[in-house]
Design a protein around this motif. Structure first.
Motif, PDB file in Angstrom:
ATOM      1  N   LYS A 604     -85.140 -60.695  -7.720  1.00 35.62           N
ATOM      2  CA  LYS A 604     -85.241 -61.489  -8.998  1.00 35.62           C
ATOM      3  C   LYS A 604     -86.966 -61.598  -9.667  1.00 35.62           C
ATOM      4  O   LYS A 604     -87.586 -61.225 -10.601  1.00 35.62           O
ATOM      5  CB  LYS A 604     -84.740 -62.463  -9.223  1.00 35.62           C
ATOM      6  N   ARG A 605     -87.534 -62.328  -8.863  1.00 36.78           N
ATOM      7  CA  ARG A 605     -88.637 -63.043  -8.397  1.00 36.78           C
ATOM      8  C   ARG A 605     -89.836 -61.711  -9.055  1.00 36.78           C
ATOM      9  O   ARG A 605     -90.561 -61.719  -9.359  1.00 36.78           O
ATOM     10  CB  ARG A 605     -89.236 -63.940  -7.469  1.00 36.78           C
ATOM     11  N   LYS A 606     -89.495 -60.379  -8.248  1.00 33.30           N
ATOM     12  CA  LYS A 606     -90.625 -59.704  -8.206  1.00 33.30           C
ATOM     13  C   LYS A 606     -90.776 -58.738  -9.444  1.00 33.30           C
ATOM     14  O   LYS A 606     -91.006 -58.465  -9.540  1.00 33.30           O
ATOM     15  CB  LYS A 606     -90.198 -58.938  -7.348  1.00 33.30           C
ATOM     16  N   LYS A 607     -89.460 -58.596 -10.075  1.00 37.59           N
ATOM     17  CA  LYS A 607     -89.400 -58.421 -11.766  1.00 37.59           C
ATOM     18  C   LYS A 607     -89.685 -59.175 -12.680  1.00 37.59           C
ATOM     19  O   LYS A 607     -90.355 -58.613 -13.463  1.00 37.59           O
ATOM     20  CB  LYS A 607     -87.990 -57.721 -11.782  1.00 37.59           C
ATOM     21  N   GLN A 608     -89.729 -60.865 -12.226  1.00 33.59           N
ATOM     22  CA  GLN A 608     -90.418 -61.317 -13.112  1.00 33.59           C
ATOM     23  C   GLN A 608     -91.784 -60.925 -12.742  1.00 33.59           C
ATOM     24  O   GLN A 608     -92.687 -61.553 -14.370  1.00 33.59           O
ATOM     25  CB  GLN A 608     -90.085 -62.595 -12.746  1.00 33.59           C
ATOM     26  N   GLN A 609     -92.489 -61.484 -12.003  1.00 34.51           N
ATOM     27  CA  GLN A 609     -93.286 -60.832 -11.945  1.00 34.51           C
ATOM     28  C   GLN A 609     -94.345 -59.374 -12.266  1.00 34.51           C
ATOM     29  O   GLN A 609     -95.063 -59.330 -12.929  1.00 34.51           O
ATOM     30  CB  GLN A 609     -93.547 -61.487 -10.162  1.00 34.51           C
TER      31      GLN A 609
END
Length: 611
Positions: A604-609
């Motif tokens: 999820k963090r990667k997608k947000q970045q």
């Protein structure tokens, strides 16, 4: 200057699997080198279990045979591009080469590579067209291909006037192209003696001996194998080792060995032209020169190929750590890697910020996978990361290694292969028809474009394609990502054993990598998802037990055959967020982050970045 007419030094060079080692076997047998009571195994020159299993030469080796009143020193070289640097060094030790070419396949990428090196060093070639017993053999056409290759590579007039012999190493037969009767290896020995120059006899000059190969013995330590280029050396001589960085170390010659058949024999003296081994010198290395104390003059240092691929080796920290291997600790793994450096000059091992991880750099996927497989068989447990190409600075420009790729495929698969190599930044250099329904493609492609490609290629061509590649050059790095694995994976979210019941329900989701009954843990990859995203699955679920019988007739569940990955396939399959766990009993793929919840948060963090 006089010559040593009693001696010939030759190297056997060829593309992988064109029959070099089998030919050497026959030369040893038919020369009478072995006694009548000695049993000689097939592929006697291949001493490593992996060499025997895969049918390829991994480590260069030398042997010697007697024919009539002459000694012929033979160096059997690796045929795979990953070991090209070793081939180049070995060619420095000889005065001629036997170029072995398959009577059906003809000239292949490694044929071009090794022949180019031999011609650059002005070595005298003898061409052997092998496997003429094959039904599809075309020796006359292959000789024409070889001649074209010689011309293309800028051979001199003398080199173009090469002698040709037809052989079937498997049958122990050799003959001149125009002859009808099949003869033994004597005519090959005669051709070598008649065409390969004898070494200069300059034994009266000061000693120069250069180390070209390394061996290791628990009792003697490092052993340097090389050629006496000048002078002579005797047991007990006071000598000087000139290191690669110009330092000088004095020592006494305490052990020297000559070669006979597959044996080393202790000797007291050797002279110019002899290929020998010297032991008892601490930290001896490839390319270094041994001289006598009263006349120190080093030979030019030999070039050692720089690594082009690197991986992270780690101590195994999976839930199954220590269950299957004898050597699990980081100390044991580090000791083993450092021991590999004793004989493998193309390998680099560097420490990282973690005491449980090392960056290991090598010449290619085969080079590194052989080290990994040997460690597994010796009882080690470890994990490795996805292989990465080494980018280096060339005259201030960020550059990466490029490979020359040659592909032979049925015509119907040409479009798919060209498209996939184009996505991997490959540039097509040539395309031609090779017989009925066959196409040969040649590409120049960044080495990182080939990482993980073999599995895709074999799938695209239904196993009918042949792909070969060799290092071409370092070129300015291409910006942007190269297409990698498109599919996601099926990741176990439970610990237990895979059940037939669960696998039956999961088959529609993708391709399985495990069999029923296989022990799995949370975060372990159990299959390939047929979509691009990763999917957590419970592969351990048992069929519910109850007292009610199904209204439908129960049927025996038949599962599709799972795809059990080989070591090479597993290494090629890896993504950046995955490890390959290796033990003597198993090859497993796993996520770096095993906990399902923690891994989902990371995604999820990667997608947000990205967004």
């Amino acid at each position: 200057m006089s010559i040593r007419d009693d001696l010939r030094n030759i190297a056997i060079i060829a593309h992988v699997d064109h029959g070099k080692t089998t030919l050497v076997d026959e030369m040893l047998k038919q020369s009478g080198t072995f006694g009548a009571h000695e049993h000689v195994a097939e592929r006697a020159m291949d001493t490593n279990d992996l060499e025997k299993e895969r049918g390829i030469t991994i480590l260069a080796k030398n042997t010697a045979l007697r024919y009539q009143d002459k000694q012929i020193n033979i160096l059997d070289t690796p045929g795979h591009a990953d070991f090209g640097g070793e081939v180049e060094r070995i060619l420095q030790m000889v005065d001629g080469v036997l170029l072995v070419v398959d009577a059906y396949e003809g000239c292949m990428p490694q044929t071009r590579f090794v022949l180019k090196k031999a011609l650059e060093q002005n070595l005298t070639p003898v061409v052997v067209i092998n496997k003429i017993d094959r039904e599809s053999a075309r020796p006359e056409e292959v000789v024409d291909e070889v001649l074209d290759l010689f011309i293309e590579l800028g051979a001199s007039e003398d080199q173009l006037d090469f002698p040709v012999l037809h052989t079937s190493a498997v049958q122990g037969m050799a003959k001149h192209p125009e002859a009808n009767d099949n003869q033994g290896m004597d005519i090959l020995f005669d051709m070598i003696i008649a065409n390969v120059p004898a070494p200069k006899d300059n034994r009266d000059e000061p000693l120069q001996f250069q180390i070209t190969m390394l061996e290791y013995n628990d009792f003697l330590g490092r052993i340097g194998v090389g050629r006496v280029f000048r002078g002579k050396v005797s047991h007990g001589d006071r000598a000087v080792l000139v290191t690669r960085d110009g330092q000088e170390r004095s020592f006494r010659i305490s052990k020297m060995f000559g070669f006979h058949g597959l044996e080393k024999r202790e000797i007291n003296e050797a002279g110019a032209g002899d290929i020998i081994a010297i032991a008892g010198v601490d930290d001896i290395n490839v390319g270094e020169t041994i001289c006598l104390e009263n006349h120190v003059e080093a030979l030019p240092a030999l070039r050692i190929d720089e690594p082009t691929l690197q991986m992270t080796f780690l101590a195994n920290n999976s839930p199954f750590s220590g269950l299957e291997g004898d050597y699990v600790t980081s100390r044991k793994i580090e000791e083993r890697l450092l021991r590999q450096l004793e004989t493998d000059v193309s390998l680099k091992v560097e420490e990282t910020d973690s005491p449980d991880a090392w960056t290991v750099s090598g010449r290619g996927e085969l080079h590194l996978s052989i080290l990994i497989e040997n460690m597994r068989r010796e009882g080690y447990e470890l994990q490795v990361s996805k292989p990465e190409v080494i980018i280096k600075d060339v005259e201030g420009v960020k550059s990466e290694p490029y490979e020359h790729v040659q592909i032979d495929i049925p015509e119907e698969y040409t479009g798919a292969v060209m498209e996939s190599l184009g996505e991997r930044k490959g540039e097509m250099k040539n395309m031609e028809q090779q017989g009925e329904g066959q196409t040969r493609l040649e590409f120049l492609i960044p080495a990182r474009g080939l990482v993980g490609y073999t599995t895709e290629f074999m799938s695209q061509t239904k196993g009918y394609g042949i792909i070969n590649h060799s290092f071409d050059s370092y070129q300015p790095s291409i910006a942007g990502q190269i297409a990698g694995r498109r599919e996601g994976v099926l990741v176990s979210n439970e610990k237990g054993k895979a059940t037939t019941y669960s696998m039956n329900y999961l088959e529609d989701r993708g391709k399985m990598f495990v069999e029923p009954g296989t022990a799995v843990y949370e975060g372990m990859i159990v299959g390939e998802h047929n979509r691009e995203n990763d999917l957590g699955v419970n592969i351990t679920k048992e069929k519910a037990a109850n007292n009610f019988r199904s209204a439908f007739k129960e049927q025996t569940t038949t599962l599709k055959e799972p795809h059990i990955l080989t070591l090479e396939e597993a290494l090629q399959y890896l993504n950046d967020d995955e490890y390959c766990e290796l033990t003597p009993m198993a090859i497993r793929l796993r996520k770096k982050t095993l906990d399902t919840t923690a891994r989902e948060r990371e995604q999820k963090r990667k997608k947000q970045q990205i967004n």
